[in-house]
Design a protein around this motif. Structure first.
Motif, PDB file in Angstrom:
ATOM      1  N   ASP A  89      37.572  -4.559  -9.126  1.00 53.01           N
ATOM      2  CA  ASP A  89      36.481  -4.304  -8.793  1.00 53.01           C
ATOM      3  C   ASP A  89      35.571  -5.585  -8.382  1.00 53.01           C
ATOM      4  O   ASP A  89      36.010  -6.676  -8.706  1.00 53.01           O
ATOM      5  N   TRP A  90      34.864  -5.591  -7.450  1.00 53.04           N
ATOM      6  CA  TRP A  90      34.325  -6.850  -6.760  1.00 53.04           C
ATOM      7  C   TRP A  90      32.606  -6.577  -6.282  1.00 53.04           C
ATOM      8  O   TRP A  90      32.531  -5.466  -5.949  1.00 53.04           O
TER       9      TRP A  90
ATOM     10  N   ARG B 223      25.950  -3.684  -6.472  1.00 54.89           N
ATOM     11  CA  ARG B 223      26.765  -2.540  -6.162  1.00 54.89           C
ATOM     12  C   ARG B 223      28.040  -3.049  -5.963  1.00 54.89           C
ATOM     13  O   ARG B 223      28.611  -4.160  -5.288  1.00 54.89           O
ATOM     14  N   TYR B 224      29.151  -2.439  -6.679  1.00 59.12           N
ATOM     15  CA  TYR B 224      30.531  -2.743  -6.657  1.00 59.12           C
ATOM     16  C   TYR B 224      31.437  -2.069  -5.666  1.00 59.12           C
ATOM     17  O   TYR B 224      31.042  -0.984  -5.256  1.00 59.12           O
ATOM     18  N   VAL B 225      32.443  -2.779  -5.217  1.00 58.79           N
ATOM     19  CA  VAL B 225      33.269  -2.230  -4.159  1.00 58.79           C
ATOM     20  C   VAL B 225      34.789  -2.402  -4.883  1.00 58.79           C
ATOM     21  O   VAL B 225      34.926  -2.967  -5.874  1.00 58.79           O
ATOM     22  N   THR B 226      35.732  -1.712  -4.409  1.00 54.97           N
ATOM     23  CA  THR B 226      37.172  -1.955  -4.786  1.00 54.97           C
ATOM     24  C   THR B 226      37.898  -2.649  -3.796  1.00 54.97           C
ATOM     25  O   THR B 226      37.725  -2.347  -2.765  1.00 54.97           O
ATOM     26  N   ILE B 227      38.422  -3.725  -4.179  1.00 55.69           N
ATOM     27  CA  ILE B 227      39.258  -4.476  -3.221  1.00 55.69           C
ATOM     28  C   ILE B 227      40.815  -4.505  -3.430  1.00 55.69           C
ATOM     29  O   ILE B 227      41.258  -4.205  -4.585  1.00 55.69           O
ATOM     30  N   ILE B 228      41.472  -4.182  -2.316  1.00 57.43           N
ATOM     31  CA  ILE B 228      42.964  -3.838  -2.665  1.00 57.43           C
ATOM     32  C   ILE B 228      43.618  -4.885  -1.842  1.00 57.43           C
ATOM     33  O   ILE B 228      43.437  -5.450  -0.472  1.00 57.43           O
TER      34      ILE B 228
ATOM     35  N   LEU C 130      37.047  -0.863  -0.603  1.00 55.55           N
ATOM     36  CA  LEU C 130      36.638   0.812  -0.473  1.00 55.55           C
ATOM     37  C   LEU C 130      35.367   0.689  -1.020  1.00 55.55           C
ATOM     38  O   LEU C 130      34.766  -0.153  -1.600  1.00 55.55           O
ATOM     39  N   PRO C 131      34.629   1.917  -0.514  1.00 54.71           N
ATOM     40  CA  PRO C 131      33.055   1.594  -0.797  1.00 54.71           C
ATOM     41  C   PRO C 131      32.454   1.719  -2.366  1.00 54.71           C
ATOM     42  O   PRO C 131      31.255   1.391  -2.674  1.00 54.71           O
ATOM     43  N   ASP C 132      33.471   2.338  -3.047  1.00 56.26           N
ATOM     44  CA  ASP C 132      33.010   2.183  -4.605  1.00 56.26           C
ATOM     45  C   ASP C 132      34.006   2.089  -5.456  1.00 56.26           C
ATOM     46  O   ASP C 132      35.144   1.805  -5.102  1.00 56.26           O
ATOM     47  N   ARG C 133      33.799   2.319  -6.895  1.00 52.30           N
ATOM     48  CA  ARG C 133      34.971   2.033  -7.659  1.00 52.30           C
ATOM     49  C   ARG C 133      35.564   3.427  -7.885  1.00 52.30           C
ATOM     50  O   ARG C 133      36.149   3.590  -9.130  1.00 52.30           O
TER      51      ARG C 133
END
Length: 55
Positions: free
Chosen positions: A20-21, A28-33, A45-48
């Motif tokens: 999560d970032w 607002r958090y996003v998911t980073i891969i 990705l737009p959310d968690r």
């Protein structure tokens, strides 16, 4: 010039990290891969939501 430079098809990552970032804490958090071996971001990705990560 772009065509002459050549292109290497991307290799499938072997070791993937998911985290999560957010720019600032509490925002607002996003998911980073990311690819841990090559130090490259693969997707943001737009959310968690776990369903979005799974797809």
């Amino acid at each position: 010039m772009i065509r002459a430079a050549g292109f290497e098809p991307p290799q499938a990552p072997r070791v993937v990290g998911i985290d999560d970032w957010a720019w600032r804490k509490g925002q607002r958090y996003v998911t980073i891969i990311y690819d841990l071996e090559r130090n490259r971001v693969l997707d943001l990705l737009p959310d968690r939501n776990a369903d979005i990560v799974a797809s």
